[in-house]
Design a protein around this motif. Structure first.
Motif, PDB file in Angstrom:
ATOM      1  N   PRO A 165      -5.359 -10.288  58.963  1.00 19.53           N
ATOM      2  CA  PRO A 165      -4.933 -11.352  58.039  1.00 19.53           C
ATOM      3  C   PRO A 165      -5.720 -11.426  56.739  1.00 19.53           C
ATOM      4  O   PRO A 165      -5.356 -12.202  55.848  1.00 19.53           O
ATOM      5  N   LEU A 166      -6.784 -10.644  56.597  1.00 18.75           N
ATOM      6  CA  LEU A 166      -7.513 -10.620  55.325  1.00 18.75           C
ATOM      7  C   LEU A 166      -6.603 -10.225  54.162  1.00 18.75           C
ATOM      8  O   LEU A 166      -6.881 -10.571  53.012  1.00 18.75           O
ATOM      9  N   VAL A 167      -5.508  -9.506  54.454  1.00 20.96           N
ATOM     10  CA  VAL A 167      -4.598  -9.092  53.385  1.00 20.96           C
ATOM     11  C   VAL A 167      -4.023 -10.305  52.660  1.00 20.96           C
ATOM     12  O   VAL A 167      -3.697 -10.235  51.466  1.00 20.96           O
ATOM     13  N   LEU A 172      -3.232 -14.921  47.921  1.00 24.38           N
ATOM     14  CA  LEU A 172      -3.781 -16.120  47.291  1.00 24.38           C
ATOM     15  C   LEU A 172      -4.365 -15.798  45.918  1.00 24.38           C
ATOM     16  O   LEU A 172      -4.278 -16.609  44.989  1.00 24.38           O
ATOM     17  N   VAL A 173      -4.956 -14.605  45.782  1.00 20.85           N
ATOM     18  CA  VAL A 173      -5.533 -14.209  44.501  1.00 20.85           C
ATOM     19  C   VAL A 173      -4.449 -13.984  43.455  1.00 20.85           C
ATOM     20  O   VAL A 173      -4.515 -14.547  42.348  1.00 20.85           O
ATOM     21  N   LYS A 179      -7.736 -22.986  45.179  1.00 18.91           N
ATOM     22  CA  LYS A 179      -8.197 -23.946  46.185  1.00 18.91           C
ATOM     23  C   LYS A 179      -7.947 -23.409  47.588  1.00 18.91           C
ATOM     24  O   LYS A 179      -8.829 -23.472  48.466  1.00 18.91           O
ATOM     25  N   ALA A 180      -6.748 -22.867  47.806  1.00 21.63           N
ATOM     26  CA  ALA A 180      -6.431 -22.283  49.115  1.00 21.63           C
ATOM     27  C   ALA A 180      -7.326 -21.088  49.400  1.00 21.63           C
ATOM     28  O   ALA A 180      -7.756 -20.874  50.540  1.00 21.63           O
ATOM     29  N   LEU A 181      -7.628 -20.305  48.364  1.00 19.79           N
ATOM     30  CA  LEU A 181      -8.522 -19.156  48.537  1.00 19.79           C
ATOM     31  C   LEU A 181      -9.918 -19.619  48.940  1.00 19.79           C
ATOM     32  O   LEU A 181     -10.575 -19.005  49.796  1.00 19.79           O
ATOM     33  N   TYR A 259       1.666  -7.014  43.382  1.00 20.14           N
ATOM     34  CA  TYR A 259       2.370  -7.347  42.131  1.00 20.14           C
ATOM     35  C   TYR A 259       3.764  -7.913  42.449  1.00 20.14           C
ATOM     36  O   TYR A 259       4.196  -8.905  41.845  1.00 20.14           O
ATOM     37  N   PHE A 260       4.437  -7.295  43.400  1.00 21.70           N
ATOM     38  CA  PHE A 260       5.762  -7.762  43.793  1.00 21.70           C
ATOM     39  C   PHE A 260       5.666  -9.131  44.473  1.00 21.70           C
ATOM     40  O   PHE A 260       6.534  -9.993  44.277  1.00 21.70           O
ATOM     41  N   CYS A 261       4.616  -9.341  45.251  1.00 20.74           N
ATOM     42  CA  CYS A 261       4.402 -10.662  45.868  1.00 20.74           C
ATOM     43  C   CYS A 261       4.303 -11.740  44.794  1.00 20.74           C
ATOM     44  O   CYS A 261       4.842 -12.841  44.949  1.00 20.74           O
ATOM     45  N   ARG A 262       3.599 -11.432  43.719  1.00 18.26           N
ATOM     46  CA  ARG A 262       3.459 -12.394  42.621  1.00 18.26           C
ATOM     47  C   ARG A 262       4.826 -12.708  42.005  1.00 18.26           C
ATOM     48  O   ARG A 262       5.137 -13.871  41.712  1.00 18.26           O
TER      49      ARG A 262
END
Length: 382
Positions: A165-167, A172-173, A179-181, A259-262
């Motif tokens: 789950p570190l991914v 979050l970044v 705040k969540a980070l 990038y796609f997640c963003r």
């Protein structure tokens, strides 16, 4: 009357799943036994946490020390109680995953949940006694429920139990959820500190050497390893891993994927964003066993929500068929027989990777169309 038929159909699906699932049940919840081994060793001789093996097997405890702390309650109760309790929690997590992904009437939700028990990643998670569905539910809740004040903390705790789950820290970044980070970082740091407080020696061993040792989790060539690394091992015939090619592929996948997640997040499609991020973890990890692919549920739902009618039906049938029939097990496997696969066997044996690639292509295609439509509408309004 129509509502009654929905409940009848849902019950038929439940009965069918109850009949078929035992025929597919395997593994005798061996991973839960390993989890309990970690918890019991922590109580008996914490220093030996990473030295012990499950009786009659070569299986060691491979998770961070905090995971052993979490497993102590299951080590304290008799095996039947642990197995029943774990399975019940897993089923609750499966329901939670579906409820977080899609809103359905009660009858439809019951039928969908029952049918999803036949998906290979789900039934393997149940058969092994794995923790995947619980972690998936925690992460989806943490990302999708924007109302709870400490968003991110469950991601950190999940990463403290199992590192993959570190991914989601990357998600979050790139979406600037600082705040969540911060909460995720604090949660993860707390799990590390708890591990050192409970068993300093074992924690030091884990974080200095074992954390990067992929050989402790099994053979990389095994067909169940549906990651880029497993794919390259099977194609190249290199038992040591994908090497420089894998590192380049991981870097490109991570950069393009985040990038796609963003983009997806900015479009308001948070389910698609978190699902693609989950897929990144599966693709880029050195080892992603087939039971880790419970992310096929949120990813499949995210794609279906983007597709138009006819394509929606075709994709849904194809997606469910791949993960229920599990063609990854059709070619010869075990004892490195995967290194001798033919081209057609490579296609079947890497089916999850191929299906995921098609899913991402579909998401990219329709996210681009969505962006163009938004630009066109903006121009027309001006």
């Amino acid at each position: 009357m129509r509502g009654n038929w929905r409940w009848v159909a849902a019950m038929v699906v439940c009965v069918a799943a109850c009949i078929v699932l035992p025929l597919l049940w395997r593994h005798a919840m061996v991973d839960l036994k390993v989890y309990r081994l970690g918890g019991s060793t922590l109580l008996d001789n914490a220093k030996a946490l990473y030295d012990v093996r499950l009786a009659g097997t070569p299986l060691p405890f491979t998770y961070p020390p905090f995971a052993a702390v979490v497993m102590v309650p299951f080590a304290l109760v008799p095996w039947p109680a642990a197995a029943v309790g774990w399975t019940a929690i897993t089923l609750v997590a499966l329901v939670a995953v579906w409820r977080l992904c899609v809103s359905l009437p009660s009858a439809a939700m019951l039928g969908v949940v029952a049918a999803s028990l036949l998906l290979e990643p789900v039934r393997e998670t149940l058969g092994f006694g794995q923790i995947n569905l619980m972690l998936c539910a925690l992460i989806l809740y943490d990302v999708l429920n924007t109302k709870h004040s400490r968003r991110g903390i469950w991601i950190g705790i999940a990463a403290g139990i199992k590192l993959t789950p570190l991914v989601f820290f990357g998600l979050l970044v790139v979406t600037r959820q600082w705040k969540a980070l911060a909460y995720a970082t604090a949660g993860f740091a707390a799990t590390v500190l708890i591990g050192f407080a409970v068993t300093p020696r074992a924690a030091a061993t884990y974080w200095t050497s074992l954390v990067s040792d992929a050989t402790r989790v099994g053979g990389l060539a095994f067909s169940s390893n549906q990651s880029w690394n497993g794919f390259l091992v099977r194609v190249q015939g290199d038992l040591d891993g994908g090497g420089p090619v894998w590192l380049v592929l991981v870097a490109l996948t991570a950069l393009a994927g985040l990038y796609f997640c963003r983009i997806l997040w900015d479009q308001g499609d948070r389910l698609a964003a978190v699902s693609v991020c989950g897929l990144l973890g599966l693709l880029c990890s050195p080892v992603s066993w087939s039971h880790h692919w419970v992310w096929c549920i949120p990813l499949g739902v995210a794609v279906l929500q983007r597709l138009p009618g006819r394509l929606k039906v075709a994709f849904g049938i194809l997606w469910c068929t791949v993960f229920a029939a599990a063609p990854i097990w059709w070619p010869p496997n075990h004892e490195n027989r995967e290194l001798e696969w033919t081209f057609s066997e490579q296609l079947a044996g890497n089916a999850y990777l191929i299906a995921a690639t098609l899913a991402v292509v579909a998401l990219v295609t329709y996210s681009v169309k969505s962006s163009r439509h938004a630009v066109t509408s903006s121009c027309q309004s001006v």
